[in-house]
Design a protein around this motif. Structure first.
Motif, PDB file in Angstrom:
ATOM      1  N   UNK A 208       0.834  -1.198   0.000  1.00 20.77           N
ATOM      2  CA  UNK A 208       0.000   0.000   0.000  1.00 20.77           C
ATOM      3  C   UNK A 208       0.869   1.248   0.000  1.00 20.77           C
ATOM      4  N   UNK A 209       0.341   2.313  -0.602  1.00 20.13           N
ATOM      5  CA  UNK A 209       1.039   3.600  -0.585  1.00 20.13           C
ATOM      6  C   UNK A 209       0.019   4.720  -0.630  1.00 20.13           C
ATOM      7  N   UNK A 210       0.375   5.846  -0.010  1.00 17.27           N
ATOM      8  CA  UNK A 210      -0.497   7.023  -0.007  1.00 17.27           C
ATOM      9  C   UNK A 210       0.130   8.089  -0.895  1.00 17.27           C
ATOM     10  N   UNK A 211      -0.250   8.090  -2.176  1.00 13.17           N
ATOM     11  CA  UNK A 211       0.337   9.038  -3.130  1.00 13.17           C
ATOM     12  C   UNK A 211      -0.627   9.276  -4.281  1.00 13.17           C
ATOM     13  N   UNK A 212      -0.747  10.550  -4.709  1.00 11.35           N
ATOM     14  CA  UNK A 212      -1.637  10.884  -5.819  1.00 11.35           C
ATOM     15  C   UNK A 212      -1.120  10.347  -7.157  1.00 11.35           C
ATOM     16  N   UNK A 213       0.150   9.977  -7.228  1.00 13.29           N
ATOM     17  CA  UNK A 213       0.683   9.415  -8.471  1.00 13.29           C
ATOM     18  C   UNK A 213       0.074   8.060  -8.791  1.00 13.29           C
ATOM     19  N   UNK A 214      -0.556   7.431  -7.796  1.00 12.88           N
ATOM     20  CA  UNK A 214      -1.195   6.134  -8.020  1.00 12.88           C
ATOM     21  C   UNK A 214      -2.622   6.274  -8.521  1.00 12.88           C
ATOM     22  N   UNK A 215      -3.110   7.517  -8.620  1.00  8.36           N
ATOM     23  CA  UNK A 215      -4.462   7.746  -9.146  1.00  8.36           C
ATOM     24  C   UNK A 215      -4.472   7.447 -10.644  1.00  8.36           C
ATOM     25  N   UNK A 216      -5.562   6.854 -11.137  1.00  7.80           N
ATOM     26  CA  UNK A 216      -5.629   6.513 -12.573  1.00  7.80           C
ATOM     27  C   UNK A 216      -5.395   7.701 -13.502  1.00  7.80           C
ATOM     28  N   UNK A 217      -5.738   8.924 -13.073  1.00  8.14           N
ATOM     29  CA  UNK A 217      -5.591  10.101 -13.930  1.00  8.14           C
ATOM     30  C   UNK A 217      -4.225  10.781 -13.780  1.00  8.14           C
ATOM     31  N   UNK A 218      -3.390  10.282 -12.892  1.00  7.35           N
ATOM     32  CA  UNK A 218      -2.069  10.891 -12.675  1.00  7.35           C
ATOM     33  C   UNK A 218      -1.127  10.523 -13.825  1.00  7.35           C
ATOM     34  N   UNK A 219      -0.142  11.370 -14.105  1.00  5.97           N
ATOM     35  CA  UNK A 219       0.840  11.036 -15.153  1.00  5.97           C
ATOM     36  C   UNK A 219       1.627   9.792 -14.789  1.00  5.97           C
TER      37      UNK A 219
END
Length: 341
Positions: A315-326
């Motif tokens: 698990x990780x808490x990062x916005x880079x793992x969002x489907x819409x992230x680059x």
């Protein structure tokens, strides 16, 4: 099987400047017989988290928030009385402290200090307890234990003092051993001996271990699972192989890049993470790592990232793992120095 479960642990300190939020909503578990490593730079909340489990932080100024929950085999520890907690410390959960010279009492003989917990928790006489102490000192590799029980801490070397601390922690055969930077003040050779000792005793006694450290070399060799802490929060959790070979959080990448690697050119500059951790008197409203992250996006400064399940407990808490992230094509190098997780 889970032996320890921590849910939404929040710990703060009252200071002259305000309330310092040292640990902010930490949740994790520890399985029977496993080694869980907590890693991160100094001040990230590793030691405060481990001491909170035992409730040994000075209060005031420290206080554990009411919503925090710590379960030892289903028994909630934050709400029990101080007297009940005394019965748990040393007998069910023990701790090896960072600096044995300041943790050991210089006015008491080593044997008396180790025997103390045996007498308190097992109700044995001093003579019986000293007999067990001799066996413990032999177990942790201190030569001539019959004579050593009568000596004072200043008569021990640094490595022997750390072994004595381990003997104190293991005196009552605890279910959980918390090792807080157990090799920090020791040279490399003694470090390896102490970690090997902890590993062998863990297998022999089936003790679960929480290893608090910033030394990723030690972690690669002994940990089953790793959780990475930053600014009082857990930013990534996974197996040893997940963290070293498939890291997903930019802070984890930065920690790994800071480790010297074999084959590096003599004149190459060692990576250093720029900037400083946030002020926890007034934590940022978004991701705590945003100000130091080279991949920071606008949303990182506005909203706290949710924990994302990657696979198999990673698990990780990062916005880079969002489907819409680059898509960041981060190249994983060999950080384990030849060790296999």
């Amino acid at each position: 099987m889970k032996i320890l479960e921590v849910k939404n642990l929040r710990v703060s300190f009252n200071t002259y400047a305000g309330v310092n939020q040292a640990v902010r909503g930490v949740s994790f578990h520890l399985n029977e017989g496993e080694t869980l490593a907590i890693v991160g730079e100094s001040g990230c909340g590793k030691t405060v988290t481990s001491k909170s489990i035992l409730r040994i932080l000075p209060s005031p100024p420290a206080f554990i928030h009411e919503e925090s929950e710590v379960y030892l085999e289903g028994r909630e520890l934050t709400s029990i009385s101080d007297r009940e907690m005394v019965g748990i410390r040393g007998s069910e959960i023990s701790m090896i402290f960072q600096d044995p010279m300041t943790s050991l009492n210089p006015t008491m003989k080593i044997g008396e200090q180790i025997a103390e917990s045996i007498m308190i928790h097992q109700g044995k006489s001093k003579k019986e307890a000293i007999g067990e102490v001799v066996e413990l000192l032999d177990l942790v590799g201190i030569p001539n234990p019959e004579a050593r029980v009568k000596q004072y801490p200043h008569e021990f070397s640094g490595g022997m003092r750390q072994r004595a601390m381990i003997a104190i922690a293991l005196a009552c055969n605890p279910k959980i051993l918390i090792a807080d930077e157990p090799t920090t003040a020791l040279d490399v050779t003694i470090q390896a001996q102490i970690m090997e000792l902890i590993k062998s005793l863990q297998k022999k006694l089936n003790t679960a271990v929480i290893l608090v450290t910033h030394d990723l070399g030690v972690v690669a060799e002994v940990a089953d699972r790793i959780q990475v802490m930053y600014a009082g929060e857990i930013v990534e959790t996974g197996t040893c192989r997940d963290i070293f070979y498939k890291p997903k959080h930019p802070y984890t990448w930065a920690l790994l890049k800071s480790v010297p690697k074999l084959g590096t050119e003599n004149k190459s500059e060692l990576y250093s993470l720029k900037g400083t951790p946030p002020d926890l008197l007034d934590p940022p409203k978004g991701c705590a790592f945003a100000a130091r992250c080279e991949y920071c996006m606008n949303i990182c400064r506005e909203k706290t990232p949710q924990v994302t399940d990657i696979d198999g407990g990673h698990q990780a808490a990062c916005w880079l793992l969002h489907p819409k992230a680059p898509d960041i094509n981060y190249q994983v190098e060999s950080y384990t120095g030849g060790k296999t997780c």
